[in-house]
Design a protein around this motif. Structure first.
Motif, PDB file in Angstrom:
ATOM      1  N   VAL A 120       9.907 121.762  -3.310  1.00  0.00           N
ATOM      2  CA  VAL A 120      10.035 120.294  -3.259  1.00  0.00           C
ATOM      3  C   VAL A 120      10.019 119.723  -4.672  1.00  0.00           C
ATOM      4  O   VAL A 120      10.847 118.880  -5.033  1.00  0.00           O
ATOM      5  N   LEU A 121       9.105 120.227  -5.509  1.00  0.00           N
ATOM      6  CA  LEU A 121       9.020 119.704  -6.880  1.00  0.00           C
ATOM      7  C   LEU A 121      10.314 119.993  -7.647  1.00  0.00           C
ATOM      8  O   LEU A 121      10.856 119.117  -8.323  1.00  0.00           O
ATOM      9  N   LEU A 122      10.810 121.215  -7.506  1.00  0.00           N
ATOM     10  CA  LEU A 122      12.008 121.598  -8.257  1.00  0.00           C
ATOM     11  C   LEU A 122      13.244 120.850  -7.764  1.00  0.00           C
ATOM     12  O   LEU A 122      14.189 120.659  -8.525  1.00  0.00           O
ATOM     13  N   CYS A 123      13.263 120.445  -6.493  1.00  0.00           N
ATOM     14  CA  CYS A 123      14.406 119.679  -5.992  1.00  0.00           C
ATOM     15  C   CYS A 123      14.272 118.208  -6.381  1.00  0.00           C
ATOM     16  O   CYS A 123      15.262 117.540  -6.674  1.00  0.00           O
ATOM     17  N   ALA A 124      13.017 117.711  -6.373  1.00  0.00           N
ATOM     18  CA  ALA A 124      12.808 116.285  -6.658  1.00  0.00           C
ATOM     19  C   ALA A 124      13.169 115.969  -8.106  1.00  0.00           C
ATOM     20  O   ALA A 124      13.695 114.895  -8.399  1.00  0.00           O
ATOM     21  N   TRP A 125      12.934 116.898  -8.985  1.00  0.00           N
ATOM     22  CA  TRP A 125      13.158 116.692 -10.415  1.00  0.00           C
ATOM     23  C   TRP A 125      14.588 116.239 -10.707  1.00  0.00           C
ATOM     24  O   TRP A 125      14.806 115.107 -11.186  1.00  0.00           O
ATOM     25  N   PRO A 126      15.617 117.046 -10.441  1.00  0.00           N
ATOM     26  CA  PRO A 126      16.975 116.564 -10.761  1.00  0.00           C
ATOM     27  C   PRO A 126      17.396 115.375  -9.907  1.00  0.00           C
ATOM     28  O   PRO A 126      18.148 114.524 -10.381  1.00  0.00           O
ATOM     29  N   LEU A 135      15.571 112.852  -8.825  1.00  0.00           N
ATOM     30  CA  LEU A 135      15.020 111.603  -9.356  1.00  0.00           C
ATOM     31  C   LEU A 135      15.701 111.226 -10.669  1.00  0.00           C
ATOM     32  O   LEU A 135      15.935 110.052 -10.940  1.00  0.00           O
ATOM     33  N   LEU A 136      16.039 112.236 -11.473  1.00  0.00           N
ATOM     34  CA  LEU A 136      16.678 111.934 -12.754  1.00  0.00           C
ATOM     35  C   LEU A 136      18.096 111.395 -12.558  1.00  0.00           C
ATOM     36  O   LEU A 136      18.544 110.538 -13.295  1.00  0.00           O
ATOM     37  N   ALA A 137      18.804 111.915 -11.557  1.00  0.00           N
ATOM     38  CA  ALA A 137      20.225 111.561 -11.406  1.00  0.00           C
ATOM     39  C   ALA A 137      20.439 110.497 -10.341  1.00  0.00           C
ATOM     40  O   ALA A 137      21.563 110.202  -9.989  1.00  0.00           O
ATOM     41  N   ARG A 138      19.377 109.897  -9.839  1.00  0.00           N
ATOM     42  CA  ARG A 138      19.543 108.954  -8.722  1.00  0.00           C
ATOM     43  C   ARG A 138      20.303 107.723  -9.195  1.00  0.00           C
ATOM     44  O   ARG A 138      20.217 107.353 -10.365  1.00  0.00           O
ATOM     45  N   LEU A 173      12.054 103.605  -3.291  1.00  0.00           N
ATOM     46  CA  LEU A 173      12.907 103.957  -2.143  1.00  0.00           C
ATOM     47  C   LEU A 173      13.300 105.430  -2.210  1.00  0.00           C
ATOM     48  O   LEU A 173      13.137 106.187  -1.239  1.00  0.00           O
ATOM     49  N   THR A 174      13.794 105.851  -3.392  1.00  0.00           N
ATOM     50  CA  THR A 174      14.174 107.263  -3.557  1.00  0.00           C
ATOM     51  C   THR A 174      12.966 108.165  -3.348  1.00  0.00           C
ATOM     52  O   THR A 174      13.042 109.173  -2.628  1.00  0.00           O
ATOM     53  N   ALA A 175      11.841 107.799  -3.979  1.00  0.00           N
ATOM     54  CA  ALA A 175      10.648 108.636  -3.880  1.00  0.00           C
ATOM     55  C   ALA A 175      10.170 108.710  -2.429  1.00  0.00           C
ATOM     56  O   ALA A 175       9.777 109.777  -1.941  1.00  0.00           O
ATOM     57  N   GLY A 176      10.240 107.570  -1.732  1.00  0.00           N
ATOM     58  CA  GLY A 176       9.816 107.551  -0.335  1.00  0.00           C
ATOM     59  C   GLY A 176      10.692 108.445   0.523  1.00  0.00           C
ATOM     60  O   GLY A 176      10.196 109.202   1.371  1.00  0.00           O
TER      61      GLY A 176
END
Lengths: 428, 656
Positions: B152-158, B160-163, B171-174
């Motif tokens: 989850v952490l490794l997927c959230a990283w890119p 969140l950066l490219a959102r 909203l994205t984080a939720g």
């Protein structure tokens, strides 16, 4: 089997098209990983890939839902060029206005072209075996042009941006644009919601053209029935030359009533007879299918249609489609571009008799100064046409587009190979 | 690479943590991220990329063959996936260290090299590599929540950066959190579903004779229709000539019968201590001469040893630990894939415990049928040896072997139907019925499963044991020792063999070839040849690198100095450019060929924004840019203050 494979191929390519519009690059990667993880994680005791599968599945589901709910609203206005040329890239302007109340980014403009997937009859007749590769080839052949996806800048509410959309025309014909969509990525940047506008439009793709060497077509000026009427104007505004006495048979419209009243005997107006050069460009369309040879022949005809000077002469484009056609350009008639537009839509006429073309050309024989024949083969029927024209003393330029060498070809016959047309033309 | 800085390194290290290959992971991470800080690059053409890709393909094929022959499927597939990023690494490094920003798709696909696509598609290997590291980490199969958390952490990283920035961060984080929670629940459910399916499916479907569950054995008693078993060879057995076939190789015993399922109650495994050298394990004391059986086991993922009765010692097995339960099942932990061991068989006397009260229980549902037969035969009155022979005789005379079952009459259990009506069934019926009848006669008995060794293979010069040789029989306690009792008619073996398909000799040949290669590779591993092969491969790799890279170093430093330096123009430092950038960020970018005045007018009409002060600033900006005399100092200062004031006001608007 044919029917079933047609349905499957149609569904698969439809799905692929849907996916290319709906998923961003990141979304595609997530989808690919989802499928791989699903296959790898089928046994949950062997690997943990099923955890990747469920997480990505949840991510994509959330993204799809968000893309569906957060669908944007935009107004799209396209400014198209009048025509483009096959084999060349083109661009045009599109302005996009954000009608929503919030700023939007992660936007892309997608054009919606007409469906290039082959119809069942075409699929059945063109392929020997139902393969997806063959299907793909047919779909590519039907595709007139490709238009790139265009990235849009961030748009504030009610703001408008103008972008340049680029594309590449693959072949001549008419590019049908059904609509355009603004795609907006969801908050995760995986799936896109589409705001579609129905913007039907057409773009004529002209045949590709070759540069021709300087052509000095032989032949003399000929009397053109109708004189300048034919050439420079419409209606009754004709080039007046003099008055003369009425001769039985003169039309009543030509009576000069003022002179009649003054002199007491009928006097008619006389108009100047015109002498122009008038060339015929004859395109052979008698082939079974739209092959490379036929395309080259059309390109060749288009090259001549552009290159000939239509300021001082007339050019008749003749070919046989559903009927015999003859279009004339020059001296106030059609423009050369109009001939190109006509050539953009020419299709091969399978199963028709070559004699129809022969009759059509010979019927205009007397008005012509010279004739350019663009042929697809060198068989008995075509040789017959050439002989008939030669007998009438008309200067000819005969070009044959052929993939094979022609045995015992006369010295005046120019044989051009598809793919090497330019080299062949340089030797003219 | 187009990935955010250190994402690839993090993914590689995550793989290292999951697989335990820390050194390899650290080296890969360093090599992949170093190009961000190193200036040197190689100028590689598509021909060189093709060569590197071909090398990776050959490496992939070689490793696939090696894994397949050493470990068999499905272990080979998971191992191959586990090493996939390392296999593809040369290609990723070639891209990372070259001047190319992306690779043509034809580098990866041979067919595209021959028939290029209409429009060339280019692929940057950054994100595909990142995904490969994650998939490979999952193939390590390290249970626990750490994998999911890391994923989850490794997927959230890119993400969140490219959102897209127009959405609020919460909203994205939720959405990410919701997806993570749903995914976690989903994976738990999926895993439980598989566990449930495995428990509910018949034994032969869930892995058949290849894998044995020492705690429960779901029989096919009560299944209707034809029973089918596979031809696959699981074991090869070389036995002492004194041991005559059929030899029964025991895997697990069960003591409780519950509606078609045999369960082992209180069958806790106890650790065994190695005896002498680490590769010998003692199960019991055995005076006198020992007979030897060598078993070559090729059944994937099976931890239970197949051992004959009265096995005293196990030798030649490189296992990290060995456990045994009170019902005689021996479980080992060893490296995955093919393994072999020698079972040394003593004369008599059991290695494991005496019977318990449970070994005499007849379940209530079967009592009626069992006591009817037991009373008929008068078993209770006979001494154990006589009772046993009476039972054997009874089954041999009146029962026949069949893999076909019809539906039981209503009100009767399938076992009662077998005993009272059909008198025909497969080994599980005979073993279960005999166990319960012996119990009714007062003889402690257990239901035993394993293999019957009878088929001699000239090709292997050994007995071969196929999946369809899986067998069930009875272990009865007679005369103070456990004894194997098999009441299934001996014709069962021929009946099963008759079902073999015509292509089975070919399959056997393939199995033999695989076995020989696996044995050779195990031998090579023991003698240290594998390490030698790796050392041989290294010069080969170096040679490829030299062939690919020599003379292709891109002169990046020269390129940099030769690049035309950006020309300067008057008014370049005007603060108005900051305003232009801010407006573009707000979604009002200036179009190509649009003058500043036109642009401001457009903004005013579309948004109603007050642009009067911007117009004044723009006039000063124009003079600063184009007036040959330049701008007087006071007006230059005015431009700066006007611009900065506007920016200060509109930064607040943007944040709001």
């Amino acid at each position: 089997m044919w029917r079933l494979s047609y349905r499957i191929f149609r569904a698969v390519s439809g799905l692929w098209y849907w996916m290319t519009r709906r998923f961003t690059g990141a979304g595609f990667l997530a989808l690919g990983t989802l499928v791989t993880a699903g296959a790898l994680g089928i046994d949950t005791n062997q690997t943990l890939a099923y955890q990747i599968f469920t997480f990505l599945f949840a991510l994509l589901a959330a993204a799809m839902l968000a893309a569906l709910l957060l669908r944007p609203q935009f107004r799209i206005v396209r400014t198209l060029p009048r025509m483009i040329t096959a084999g060349q890239s083109f661009d045009y302007r599109v302005s996009v206005k954000n009608l929503g109340t919030r700023p939007a980014d992660g936007l892309a403009l997608l054009e919606e072209l007409s469906d290039p997937r082959p119809a069942y009859a075409e699929f059945r007749s063109a392929l020997r075996f139902p393969s997806y590769r063959g299907w793909w080839r047919l779909a590519l052949r039907n595709q007139v042009a490709h238009i790139d996806e265009t990235v849009l800048p961030l748009l504030a509410p009610q703001a408008e941006a103008e972008v340049r959309v680029r594309g590449l025309a693959y072949r001549r014909g008419t590019l049908q644009l059904a609509g355009a969509s603004v795609a907006r990525a969801d908050p995760l940047g995986l799936v896109r919601g589409l705001a579609r506008s129905s913007l039907p439009d057409k773009l004529v793709v002209l045949p590709r053209r070759y540069s021709l060497p300087r052509l000095a077509l032989p032949g003399a000026r000929r009397y053109q029935h109708g004189g300048v009427t034919l050439a420079s104007s419409v209606g009754e505004s004709e080039e007046f030359m003099s008055l003369r006495d009425y001769r039985p048979g003169d039309p009543l419209q030509r009576v000069h009533w003022k002179s009649y009243a003054r002199s007491g005997k009928p006097v008619v107006k006389e108009y100047q007879d015109e002498f122009f050069e008038r060339h015929a460009l004859v395109l052979d369309t008698f082939t079974d299918r739209d092959s490379a040879v036929f395309e080259e022949a059309v390109s060749l005809a288009a090259s001549f249609a552009c290159a000939l000077d239509t300021q001082e002469s007339l050019l008749d484009l003749m070919f046989v489609g559903t009927q015999s056609y003859c279009y004339t350009a020059g001296r106030g008639q059609m423009q050369a571009e109009s001939l190109l537009e006509i050539l953009a839509g020419v299709r091969a006429s399978a199963g028709r008799d070559f004699l129809r073309l022969q009759h059509s050309v010979l019927a205009r024989r007397t008005a012509l100064s010279a004739c350019i024949l663009v042929l697809l083969a060198w068989d008995e029927a075509r040789q017959g046409l050439v002989r008939a024209l030669q007998r009438s003393g008309l200067p000819l330029l005969v070009l044959v587009v052929s993939e094979r060498d022609i045995a015992a070809a006369p010295a005046w016959l120019r044989v051009l190979r598809p793919g090497k047309i330019q080299e062949g033309l340089a030797r003219l | 690479m187009n990935t955010p800085a250190f994402l690839l390194a993090a993914a590689a290290l995550f793989w290292g943590a999951q697989t335990g290959n820390w050194l390899v992971a650290a080296a890969c991470a360093a090599l992949l991220e170093a190009p961000r800080y190193a200036a040197g690059r190689w100028q590689l053409e598509s021909a060189q990329f093709n060569r590197v890709a071909d090398f990776c393909t050959v490496l992939l094929a070689a490793l696939a063959l090696y894994f397949y022959f050493s470990f068999g499927n499905p272990r080979a597939i998971t191992l191959l996936f586990q090493w996939m990023p390392v296999i593809v690494l040369p290609l990723a490094l070639a891209q990372a260290w070259s001047t190319a920003r992306a690779l043509d798709l034809s580098v990866l696909f041979w067919s595209l090299r021959r028939n290029p696509m209409r429009r060339a598609v280019r692929l940057n290997l950054g994100y595909p590599m990142y995904v490969l590291w994650l998939l490979a980490a999952s193939a390590a199969n390290r249970q626990g929540a750490a994998f999911y958390a890391g994923l989850v952490l490794l997927c959230a990283w890119p993400l969140l950066l490219a959102r897209p920035r127009s959405y609020a961060l919460p909203l994205t984080a939720g959405m990410l959190l919701a997806a993570a929670a749903a995914g976690y629940g989903g994976q738990l459910g999926l895993h439980q579903l598989q566990q449930w399916l495995e428990a509910a499916a018949p034994e032969w479907l869930a892995g058949g004779g290849a894998r044995t569950n020492p705690y429960r054995n779901t029989t096919d008693i009560g299944s209707i229709g034809e029973l089918k078993l596979s031809q696959r060879i699981l074991l090869r057995v070389v036995a002492d000539p004194a041991l005559k076939p059929p030899i029964l190789l025991h895997r697990a015993s069960y003591d409780d019968y519950v509606g078609g399922t045999w369960v082992a109650r209180n069958a806790r495994f106890e650790q065994l201590a190695p005896f002498g050298t680490a590769s010998v394990w003692k199960l019991k004391d055995a005076p006198g001469a020992l007979r030897q059986i060598v078993v070559y086991d090729d059944s994937d993922g099976n931890p239970l040893l197949s051992l004959p009765l009265n096995t005293a010692r196990i030798a030649g097995l490189a296992a990290s630990e060995m456990k045994m339960n009170p019902l005689g099942a021996v479980q080992v932990e060893h490296k995955p894939g093919y393994f072999s061991y020698r079972a040394l068989v003593g004369k008599s006397g059991s290695a494991y415990g005496p019977p318990t009260a449970r070994d005499l229980v007849v379940p209530r549902s079967e009592t009626a049928a069992v006591s009817e037969i037991a009373d008929d035969l008068g078993l209770a009155a006979l001494p154990p040896e006589r009772a046993l022979s009476a039972l054997k005789h009874y089954f041999a005379e009146r029962y026949s072997y069949s893999t076909w079952q019809r539906k039981a009459a209503s009100g009767r259990t399938p076992l009662a139907e077998f005993l009272l009506a059909t008198h025909a069934g497969h080994c599980e019926y005979f073993a279960s019925a005999t166990t319960l009848l012996l119990r009714a006669a007062g003889i402690p008995a257990r239901y035993a499963t394993g293999f019957s060794v009878q088929e001699w293979s000239a090709l292997d010069q050994a007995y071969v044991v196929r999946e369809r040789h899986a067998h069930a029989w009875v272990r009865a306690w007679i005369g103070g020792a456990w004894r194997d009792v098999d009441t299934t008619p001996p014709t069962w073996f021929q009946a099963e063999a008759a079902q073999a398909p015509s292509w089975s000799p070919l399959a056997d040949l393939w199995s033999w070839a695989r076995f020989r290669l696996a044995a050779w590779s195990a031998q090579a591993g023991e003698r240290g040849w594998s390490a030698a092969l790796i050392w041989l491969a290294l010069p080969l790799f170096a040679w490829l690198a030299w062939r690919t890279l020599s003379g292709r170093r891109a002169d990046t430093t020269a390129g940099r100095s030769a690049a035309p330096s950006r020309s300067t123009w008057p008014g370049e430092d005007s603060e108005f450019y900051l305003i232009e950038r801010r407006l573009a960020e707000l979604g009002h970018a200036r179009r190509n060929a649009e003058t500043v005045t036109e642009w401001l007018a457009r903004i005013a009409t579309h948004t109603g924004l007050d642009v009067e002060d911007l117009r004044r600033a723009a006039q000063l900006h124009y003079r600063y840019r184009f007036d040959p005399d330049g701008l007087p100092a006071a007006q230059r200062e005015a431009l700066r203050t006007q611009a900065l004031n506007w920016l200060a006001r509109h930064a607040a608007t943007a944040a709001a």
